[in-house]
Scaffold this active site. Structure first.
Site, PDB file in Angstrom:
ATOM      1  N   CYS A 129       0.837  -1.207   0.000  1.00 26.44           N
ATOM      2  CA  CYS A 129       0.000   0.000   0.000  1.00 26.44           C
ATOM      3  C   CYS A 129       0.875   1.262   0.000  1.00 26.44           C
ATOM      4  CB  CYS A 129      -0.986  -0.023   1.173  1.00 26.44           C
ATOM      5  SG  CYS A 129      -0.396   0.723   2.691  1.00 26.44           S
ATOM      6  N   HIS A 134       1.845  -2.746   8.730  1.00 31.54           N
ATOM      7  CA  HIS A 134       0.561  -2.519   8.065  1.00 31.54           C
ATOM      8  C   HIS A 134      -0.596  -3.064   8.895  1.00 31.54           C
ATOM      9  CE1 HIS A 134      -2.176  -1.855   4.620  1.00 31.54           C
ATOM     10  NE2 HIS A 134      -2.843  -2.842   5.228  1.00 31.54           N
ATOM     11  N   ASN A 186     -10.464   7.831   9.973  1.00 32.33           N
ATOM     12  CA  ASN A 186     -11.579   7.389   9.145  1.00 32.33           C
ATOM     13  C   ASN A 186     -11.502   5.876   8.987  1.00 32.33           C
ATOM     14  OD1 ASN A 186     -12.444  10.076   8.737  1.00 32.33           O
ATOM     15  ND2 ASN A 186     -10.931  10.324   7.108  1.00 32.33           N
ATOM     16  N   GLY A 245     -15.185   7.138   5.230  1.00 34.87           N
ATOM     17  CA  GLY A 245     -14.442   7.952   4.268  1.00 34.87           C
ATOM     18  C   GLY A 245     -12.972   7.621   4.199  1.00 34.87           C
ATOM     19  N   HIS A 270      -4.265   5.170   9.865  1.00 35.61           N
ATOM     20  CA  HIS A 270      -3.616   6.463  10.060  1.00 35.61           C
ATOM     21  C   HIS A 270      -4.519   7.364  10.889  1.00 35.61           C
ATOM     22  CE1 HIS A 270      -5.904   6.639   6.275  1.00 35.61           C
ATOM     23  NE2 HIS A 270      -6.153   7.908   6.547  1.00 35.61           N
TER      24      HIS A 270
HETATM   25  P1  5GP Z   1      -8.248   9.101   4.581  1.00 34.32           P
HETATM   26  O1  5GP Z   1      -9.260   9.749   3.670  1.00 34.32           O
HETATM   27  O2  5GP Z   1      -7.898   7.702   4.139  1.00 34.32           O
HETATM   28  O3  5GP Z   1      -8.609   9.192   6.036  1.00 34.32           O
HETATM   29  O4  5GP Z   1      -6.966  10.011   4.474  1.00 34.32           O
HETATM   30  C1  5GP Z   1      -5.908   9.751   3.595  1.00 34.32           C
HETATM   31  C2  5GP Z   1      -5.020  10.975   3.633  1.00 34.32           C
HETATM   32  O5  5GP Z   1      -3.786  10.640   3.047  1.00 34.32           O
HETATM   33  C3  5GP Z   1      -5.587  12.168   2.856  1.00 34.32           C
HETATM   34  O6  5GP Z   1      -5.721  13.273   3.741  1.00 34.32           O
HETATM   35  C4  5GP Z   1      -4.549  12.408   1.753  1.00 34.32           C
HETATM   36  O7  5GP Z   1      -4.334  13.770   1.501  1.00 34.32           O
HETATM   37  C5  5GP Z   1      -3.310  11.735   2.319  1.00 34.32           C
HETATM   38  N1  5GP Z   1      -2.415  11.177   1.321  1.00 34.32           N
HETATM   39  C6  5GP Z   1      -2.748  10.343   0.286  1.00 34.32           C
HETATM   40  N2  5GP Z   1      -1.669  10.006  -0.418  1.00 34.32           N
HETATM   41  C7  5GP Z   1      -0.608  10.629   0.177  1.00 34.32           C
HETATM   42  C8  5GP Z   1       0.797  10.659  -0.107  1.00 34.32           C
HETATM   43  O8  5GP Z   1       1.307  10.040  -1.044  1.00 34.32           O
HETATM   44  N3  5GP Z   1       1.570  11.426   0.721  1.00 34.32           N
HETATM   45  C9  5GP Z   1       1.056  12.096   1.785  1.00 34.32           C
HETATM   46  N4  5GP Z   1       1.914  12.816   2.540  1.00 34.32           N
HETATM   47  N5  5GP Z   1      -0.263  12.095   2.080  1.00 34.32           N
HETATM   48  C10 5GP Z   1      -1.085  11.364   1.277  1.00 34.32           C
HETATM   49 ZN    ZN Z   2       0.351  -0.418   4.360  1.00 35.99          ZN
END
Ligand code: 5GP
Ligand code: ZN
Length: 118
Positions: free
Chosen positions: A2, A44, A82, A88, A95
Site C-alpha cells: 500500500c 501494516h 476514518n 471515508g 492512520h
Molecule cells: P483518509 O481519507 O484515508 O482518512 O486520508 C488519507 C489521507 O492521506 C488524505 O488526507 C490524503 O491527503 C493523504 N495522502 C494520500 N496520499 C498521500 C501521499 O502520497 N503522501 C502524503 N503525505 N499524504 C497522502
Molecule cells: Zn500499508
C-alpha cells in the site's frame, strides 16, 4: 504494497516530522488545517478496527509527542481516524489525522437526517 507502506519504506518521499522503531509521522499531502500530520504504524494494519490495544498505547504517546513538538498541545487539536467506506477512509493503512493550528470547524457528518440513523 500500500501507499503508506511505501512511505514507511521510503520508496515514496514524504515530509517526515517524527519517527521511531514502530511509528512514522509525516505531513499530509493535501492539508486541511495549518497543521495536518498523519501518524501511522510502520506495520501494516488496515484500520482502527483491527489495531491492537498495545499498538494503540504506543500510538497514543507518539501522537501526544507530535502535538507537543508542533506546539498545538497548548491551543488544542483534533485527532481523526476514518474507518471503512462510510468513514471515508481512502488509504487502507491505519492512520490518524492530527489537525490543529487554527480553530477547527466541525463538519464531518453526512447529509442524512440523524433521526433516520440508528
Ligand atoms: P483518509 O481519507 O484515508 O482518512 O486520508 C488519507 C489521507 O492521506 C488524505 O488526507 C490524503 O491527503 C493523504 N495522502 C494520500 N496520499 C498521500 C501521499 O502520497 N503522501 C502524503 N503525505 N499524504 C497522502
Ligand atoms: Zn500499508
Amino acid at each position: 504494497m500500500c501507499i503508506f507502506c511505501k512511505i514507511v519504506n521510503k520508496e515514496i518521499p514524504s515530509n517526515i516530522i517524527a519517527e521511531n522503531d514502530d511509528f512514522l509521522a509525516f505531513h499530509d499531502i493535501n492539508p486541511k488545517a495549518p497543521v495536518h500530520i498523519l501518524a501511522i504504524p510502520k506495520l501494516h494494519v488496515d484500520s482502527f478496527h483491527e489495531v491492537s490495544p498495545e499498538m494503540m498505547a504506543g500510538l497514543t504517546s507518539f501522537m501526544q509527542d507530535i502535538a507537543k513538538e508542533t506546539g498545538i498541545d497548548h491551543t488544542g487539536y483534533r485527532i481523526i481516524s476514518n474507518i471503512g467506506e462510510n468513514g471515508g477512509q481512502e488509504v487502507k493503512h491505519l492512520h490518524f489525522h492530527v489537525l490543529g493550528g487554527a480553530k477547527l470547524k466541525w463538519g464531518h457528518f453526512s447529509d442524512s437526517d440523524p433521526k433516520n440513523m440508528i
